[in-house]
Write an enzyme that holds these catalytic residues in place. Sequence first.
Site, mmCIF file in Angstrom:
data_model
loop_
_atom_site.group_PDB
_atom_site.id
_atom_site.type_symbol
_atom_site.label_atom_id
_atom_site.label_comp_id
_atom_site.label_asym_id
_atom_site.label_seq_id
_atom_site.Cartn_x
_atom_site.Cartn_y
_atom_site.Cartn_z
ATOM 1 N N ASP A 83 0.674 -1.214 -0.036
ATOM 2 C CA ASP A 83 0.081 -0.087 -0.009
ATOM 3 C C ASP A 83 0.952 1.119 -0.117
ATOM 4 O OD1 ASP A 83 -2.337 -1.223 -0.078
ATOM 5 O OD2 ASP A 83 -2.494 -1.655 2.264
ATOM 6 N N ASP A 113 15.264 22.562 -3.996
ATOM 7 C CA ASP A 113 14.272 21.639 -4.590
ATOM 8 C C ASP A 113 14.821 21.760 -6.187
ATOM 9 O OD1 ASP A 113 11.927 20.754 -6.025
ATOM 10 O OD2 ASP A 113 10.804 22.366 -5.628
ATOM 11 N N HIS A 165 6.483 23.544 -8.308
ATOM 12 C CA HIS A 165 7.978 23.666 -8.278
ATOM 13 C C HIS A 165 8.571 24.609 -9.471
ATOM 14 C CE1 HIS A 165 8.085 19.961 -6.059
ATOM 15 N NE2 HIS A 165 7.098 19.397 -6.678
ATOM 16 N N ASP A 211 1.710 -2.787 4.188
ATOM 17 C CA ASP A 211 0.642 -3.669 3.690
ATOM 18 C C ASP A 211 -0.310 -3.308 4.556
ATOM 19 O OD1 ASP A 211 -0.810 -5.360 2.615
ATOM 20 O OD2 ASP A 211 0.113 -7.222 3.444
#
Length: 506
Positions: A28, A149, A322, A397
């Site tokens: 997940d 960034d 960004h 999970d």
Amino acid sequence: MTVYELGDDILVVDAGLAFPRDEHLGVDLVLPDFGYLVDRADQIRAVVLTHAHEDHVGSLPYLLREAGVPEVWATKLTLELVASKLDEHGVLRVAELREIVPEDGPFTIGPVVHTGDYKIDHTPVDGIKTDVGKLAEVGNRGVDLLLGDSTNAERPGVTLSERVVGEAFRQIIPARTGRIIISSFASNVHRMQQAMDVAVEVGRKVAVVGRSMRKNINIARNLGYVQVPDETMIKTADLDNYRPHEVMVVSTGSQGEPLSALTRIAYNDHPGVKVERGDTVIISAKPIPGNELRIHDTINGLTKLGAEVLHEEIAPVHVSGHGNAEELRTILALLRPKAVMPIHGEFRMLSAHARLAQEAGVPADAIVLAENGSVVELGPGGPRIVDQVESGMTFVDGLGVGDVRDVALRDRRHMSEDGVLIVVATLAGSNGRISGAPELIARGFGESDELIEELRAEAGRVLQELLSENVSEIKLLQEHLHDGIGQLVYDRTQRRPMILPVVIET
Ligand SMILES: [Zn+2]
């Protein structure tokens, strides 16, 4: 996640997660491996969160549980969004949550600047502009290292203002006669504000679907970051009381996530929202690399149902959060850092950012391209990679959103303890019927023959039910199988084997 160390003190900046790719069947979530921090838990002073996107805060509950952290610092909205996440995971009281006021300037960790995600938007939705003067002042005081960034370092020019998306909504929405469904990241509250502003202008009611979207909009409205009149908001259950042109649905699922609201709508599998001819779906987000195929599937599903789907490739319904190359240059010019370490992006993006830094006058030997696990030492001679520590991925999970307290951490170490269960179901091509009962292969979780039979029957039942509702998308079938079987195994054995659902079409 970035870990700063000075003497014996550790400061962590961001604790994000990644979403599983298709090869991570039955997984997940993907978290960073915290091994290094768990071994040094008593040295961690605080976690600073730059903003509340999942790739920056998603693994915080797991970090708090595994390593314990005395303080978490963030600005008001981020703190509220994170507090609700920590509460769901039952770890709200582990750390003290402390608010950073942006006007007070950056969190001071020495002459190092860590940008978080940024763009320079001269017409921001909330009116709060980039404080260029403050950045120049920080530059004047001297910056030893910039961690910046790098996401859009390869793109020339500047990123368009968020306001452009609002203008696109204003062009598109008034002319439409069917339902409008807008999907974006649940954390993009300005995007949602702009969509709902247009709904108010044209007199459409707004219903919010998807758990994370409902939660975030509630929090943002309570704090005043999102403003919508109460009479505009309606419950999903009340959608049927309105004509299609009277409503707008704000939804999760812009990444084609298998059990998200938009994906379920696209496969006619959503209890509250239907799509039909004449409706318009706006996907106001960019695919995260790796999600493209899922999103294409979602768009195809929606189109089959008759909707027109607008997305960033064909309409200006998304802009990046960004900065592009020119904005990175601006930050380099304002801060004039002695050294640069590009962060946030794939290696090619880090490398493009490194070139921009060099063009801006930062010496090549003062630019460091680090990868996950790299230890960078900042000394008088500039930054150097001096070591490599344990890093990588840990898989989660879970058993669906109702059960977050009990999610199981899965990796090679844990898998041997709770075992593995593989469920193989075969669909017969054109008519999409199940051919024979699903096959189950179980290893090491105390499985009895009776339990295997019960699980096999449950797997068959889950599949039949979905097929009878015309859900035939393999990924959706696999996700439902995973959750249904996982719950039953847990009810019977209190174990959480790794469950790998495999649906094959013949
Ligand atoms: Zn980010």
